[in-house]
Design an enzyme around this catalytic site. Structure first.
Site, PDB file in Angstrom:
ATOM      1  N   GLU B  39       0.853  -1.269  -0.135  1.00 45.37           N
ATOM      2  CA  GLU B  39      -0.085   0.101  -0.007  1.00 45.37           C
ATOM      3  C   GLU B  39       0.857   1.338  -0.061  1.00 45.37           C
ATOM      4  O   GLU B  39       1.709   1.292   0.800  1.00 45.37           O
ATOM      5  CB  GLU B  39      -0.947   0.044   1.262  1.00 45.37           C
ATOM      6  N   GLU B  73      -5.090  -5.917   2.992  1.00 49.23           N
ATOM      7  CA  GLU B  73      -4.081  -6.805   3.388  1.00 49.23           C
ATOM      8  C   GLU B  73      -4.442  -8.100   3.162  1.00 49.23           C
ATOM      9  O   GLU B  73      -3.419  -8.922   2.946  1.00 49.23           O
ATOM     10  CB  GLU B  73      -3.805  -6.536   5.246  1.00 49.23           C
ATOM     11  N   GLN B  95       3.095  -1.614   5.881  1.00 51.54           N
ATOM     12  CA  GLN B  95       3.073  -0.226   6.502  1.00 51.54           C
ATOM     13  C   GLN B  95       3.240  -0.377   8.074  1.00 51.54           C
ATOM     14  O   GLN B  95       4.400   0.155   8.567  1.00 51.54           O
ATOM     15  CB  GLN B  95       1.708   0.303   6.339  1.00 51.54           C
ATOM     16  N   ALA B  97       3.544  -3.170  11.323  1.00 54.11           N
ATOM     17  CA  ALA B  97       3.133  -4.734  11.864  1.00 54.11           C
ATOM     18  C   ALA B  97       1.817  -4.824  12.320  1.00 54.11           C
ATOM     19  O   ALA B  97       1.183  -6.140  12.420  1.00 54.11           O
ATOM     20  CB  ALA B  97       4.299  -5.047  12.647  1.00 54.11           C
ATOM     21  N   ASP B  98       1.231  -3.836  13.053  1.00 56.07           N
ATOM     22  CA  ASP B  98      -0.277  -4.080  13.807  1.00 56.07           C
ATOM     23  C   ASP B  98      -1.172  -4.625  12.510  1.00 56.07           C
ATOM     24  O   ASP B  98      -1.994  -5.201  12.945  1.00 56.07           O
ATOM     25  CB  ASP B  98      -0.621  -2.607  14.200  1.00 56.07           C
ATOM     26  N   PHE B  99      -0.993  -4.178  11.219  1.00 57.65           N
ATOM     27  CA  PHE B  99      -1.744  -4.635  10.242  1.00 57.65           C
ATOM     28  C   PHE B  99      -1.908  -6.259   9.811  1.00 57.65           C
ATOM     29  O   PHE B  99      -2.504  -6.669   9.112  1.00 57.65           O
ATOM     30  CB  PHE B  99      -1.969  -3.849   8.969  1.00 57.65           C
ATOM     31  N   HIS B 141      -0.797   1.130  16.453  1.00 59.78           N
ATOM     32  CA  HIS B 141       0.321   1.493  15.232  1.00 59.78           C
ATOM     33  C   HIS B 141       1.596   1.589  16.050  1.00 59.78           C
ATOM     34  O   HIS B 141       2.542   1.974  15.416  1.00 59.78           O
ATOM     35  CB  HIS B 141       0.273   2.972  14.673  1.00 59.78           C
TER      36      HIS B 141
END
Lengths: 344, 348
Positions: B39, B73, B95, B97-99, B141
């Site tokens: 992204e 994702e 973007q 790592a939380d995602f 985040h």
């Protein structure tokens, strides 16, 4: 092909079943559907007799979808499958003995006993190990299509999934990504009306999965999944579009599984009347009737006998095959063996 | 080569962001099957990735090999996995790592298991870049979720903390045939984290000539005899700073950067613990079930009779991350907390 043939008005007795399928081809479709039907039935019997480990999800009734779609593919094309993969595997060309041995948990199985019924597959014939997470294949398949696009091959990938998967986020993310990237993919929905025991109308206000194509700017089509010739025709169109870079396509096949969701399902959630209605549309019975108009009945009986003989051989092969070595359970997690991580 | 060393005049020093960019460019030139997908990575006039690592790459490699995706994702992870299964070598970017939690099925059920389920017939060679770490961005985040993935057979997990190893490991990861999750700390990309890292120089010498650093190998950043300290990311720099302070008190710390958490280089740690008899583990991931717990268990199994004191762990407290700096600093392992843990370990 003539315009008449294109319109589907085939002369009775001409030997031509549709524009794309003549009687010889039709007989092959029949053989492959019958192989799947009898594979499922015989495997279930041996499962009940305690010969097979694990569980089974059978696909009797859905043979026309697997066979009609895979018939439109080349050996170099790929498919992803689901927790109900036996039909897809046999239709795509996974070796019958290797498929049977995999269900028996034997070393000679197509996944060496590591996959089993729910992960049946063989990369050598263009089938990933079946993905038994609902919707799991819908995102992974985009990568197959992306690789074909980046490598400039003209291969196509087909993602088989059930109507239940169309409520997963993966369905929407995969279809949207494939759409914006114009990927050579056919999303083939097997709408058999029930996600396990839950009827689709209870979990979606949209009765036709294909209409969801509109939301992603792709073409959707509904086809009678109980008619292998209709499926073959629609799949031929969809695959050709995908191959030409005009994909993806969402192809919804209306079908029905005659058996329960998995072993031991007594089907209390649906009526016997409904089952009878769908049984009357049995894709194998229908194609056999079509073929009987042009072929001698003995030819079809011979074909049935060949299928039984092939299954006899495969079952015997699976029974006689060696078990995997216990220590092979510890290989193939990684490309090379890594140190540590083994419990004492 | 430690980051604590004073720079040598004239040597080439890069930030981690520069080193990662160089590694990616080299690998893309080396193998046309390597491509980037994520992204905001190649949009003209965009960011060059959330942390600018890809700036300039689109100009060289074009949009065929730097593929911008929807905010999706599951799709981008699935696309990377599928392409890898077909022989490509994608470098997907998430973007933050939380995602990763958005695509857990793709990572845990698909990427990690395809080789095994296929009886070794398939590979999933991809490198998923995952920026981690607190930087006043709060609960969603700033996490360090690497320990979740240390629990997944079939994945490899790398944590880089300096430019030299970042480049060498990223190049090795791209050429590895297994899926690698590559965790980078947001405060370590450039020089922003310098103050929090005790004023240390966060650039490192990166040679002009090509090199690789192997996955699965730890490095001793500071040799010492009193106590072994194993730490990653910001905790590594805070440990090194604490070690300098403790040296004045006669506590001689051996500080090790494991670099790879899966597979873990146990032997380097075991050898150090057998020498020092003491172990402190520091990470920004939370305490309970963190990778430090696994390391402590393995050291207890293999080196118990070498230990002269209980193993101590310093980790983020078991709460979500707050934003207010005064609270954030309370949650993550500070230099003071690491120092105190080392002192306590050396008391026994």
């Amino acid at each position: 092909m003539s315009d008449v043939a294109r319109a589907g008005s085939i002369e009775p007795g001409s030997g031509q079943l549709t524009a794309d399928v003549d009687a010889t081809h039709g007989l092959d479709l029949y053989r492959r559907m019958q192989l799947i039907r009898r594979f499922e039935e015989r495997v279930y019997l041996h499962y009940l007799q305690g010969e097979l480990p694990g569980t089974l999800h059978q696909s009797q009734g859905q043979e026309a979808v697997a066979v009609g779609i895979c018939d439109a593919l080349r050996p170099t094309d790929w498919i992803t499958s689901t927790h109900r993969p036996h039909g897809h595997a046999l239709a795509k060309g996974v070796d019958l003995r290797a498929a049977m041995a995999e269900l028996y948990g034997k070393a000679t199985g197509c996944c060496g006993g590591k996959g089993g019924s729910m992960h049946l597959g063989d990369p050598s014939v263009g089938m990933l190990p079946a993905i038994a997470i609902v919707g799991g294949g819908n995102t992974v398949v985009t990568g197959l299509g992306l690789a074909f696009k980046l490598m400039r091959t003209d291969q196509v990938a087909v993602c088989f999934f059930g109507e239940g998967a169309s409520n997963e986020g993966a369905f929407h993310e995969g279809l949207n990504f494939a759409a914006v990237q114009h990927l050579p993919i056919v999303f083939a929905c097997e709408n058999n009306l029930y996600g396990a025991s839950t009827p689709f109308h209870q979990v979606s206000l949209v009765p036709d999965v294909a209409t969801r194509a509109v939301a992603y700017g792709v073409r959707g089509e509904i086809v009678d999944g109980m008619d292998v010739l209709a499926v073959r025709e629609a799949a031929g169109r969809a695959v050709a579009e995908a191959r030409a870079g005009a994909g993806p396509v969402l192809l919804e096949c209306k079908t029905y599984r005659f058996a329960g969701h998995s072993r031991g399902d007594v089907k209390g959630y649906r009526s016997r009347e409904e089952e009878v209605l769908w049984k009357e549309r049995d894709p194998i019975v229908r194609l056999r009737a079509r073929l009987a108009a042009t072929l001698d009945a003995g030819v079809l009986d011979d074909m049935d006998a060949q299928v039984e003989a092939a299954l006899d051989d495969a079952i015997e092969f699976a029974r006689q095959s060696p078990l995997p070595r216990a220590e092979d359970a510890l290989t193939d997690a990684y490309a090379t063996v890594i140190s540590g991580g083994s419990a004492s | 080569m430690t980051a604590a060393e004073a720079p040598v005049v004239g040597e080439r020093r890069l930030t981690i962001a520069e080193a990662l960019r160089e590694a990616i460019a080299e690998e893309m030139r080396h193998d046309e099957k390597v491509f980037l997908i994520g992204e905001d990575i190649g949009v003209p006039g965009g960011f060059g990735g959330a942390f600018g690592v890809y700036l300039g790459l689109t100009e060289e490699f074009g949009h065929d090999r730097i593929i911008d995706t929807p905010i999706s994702e599951k799709a981008l992870a699935g696309a990377a996995i599928g392409a890898a299964l077909m022989g490509m070598r994608p470098i997907p970017d998430l973007q933050y790592a939380d995602f990763l939690f958005e695509c857990m099925d793709e990572l845990v059920n698909q990427a990690a298991k395809m080789r095994y389920m296929s009886n070794g017939k398939l590979s999933v060679p991809l490198v998923l870049r995952c920026p981690v770490g607190t930087a006043n961005r709060g609960a969603q985040h700033g996490q360090c979720p690497e320990s979740y993935f240390v629990h997944v057979p079939g994945l490899k997990v790398v944590c880089v903390s300096d430019a030299y190893h970042a480049k060498g490991l990223l190049k090795s990861a791209v050429r590895d045939d297994d899926p690698v999750l590559f965790f980078e700390h947001k405060l370590l990309y450039g020089s922003k984290g310098r103050e929090q890292a005790g004023g240390m120089d966060l650039t490192a010498h990166v040679p002009e000539e090509e090199y690789f650093f192997p996955i699965g190998k730890a490095v001793v950043k500071r040799e010492g005899m009193s106590v072994t300290v194993v730490a990653t990311h910001m905790s590594l720099y805070r440990s090194l700073a604490a070690a300098e302070e403790l040296a004045q008190d006669g506590i001689d710390c051996e500080v090790i950067d494991p670099l790879t958490l899966l597979p873990f280089d146990e032997e380097t740690i075991f050898a150090s613990v057998r020498k020092t008899g003491r172990l402190v583990i520091a990470h920004e991931d939370t305490l309970t079930g963190g990778w430090g717990a696994e390391l402590a268990a393995r050291v207890a199994e293999e080196c118990l009779y070498s230990l002269q004191a209980p193993i101590r762990r310093v980790a983020s407290h078991d709460v979500p991350l707050p934003v207010a700096p005064v609270m954030e600093q309370t949650v993550v392992p500070s230099q003071a907390r690491i120092k105190a843990a080392i002192q306590r370990c050396c008391e026994g």
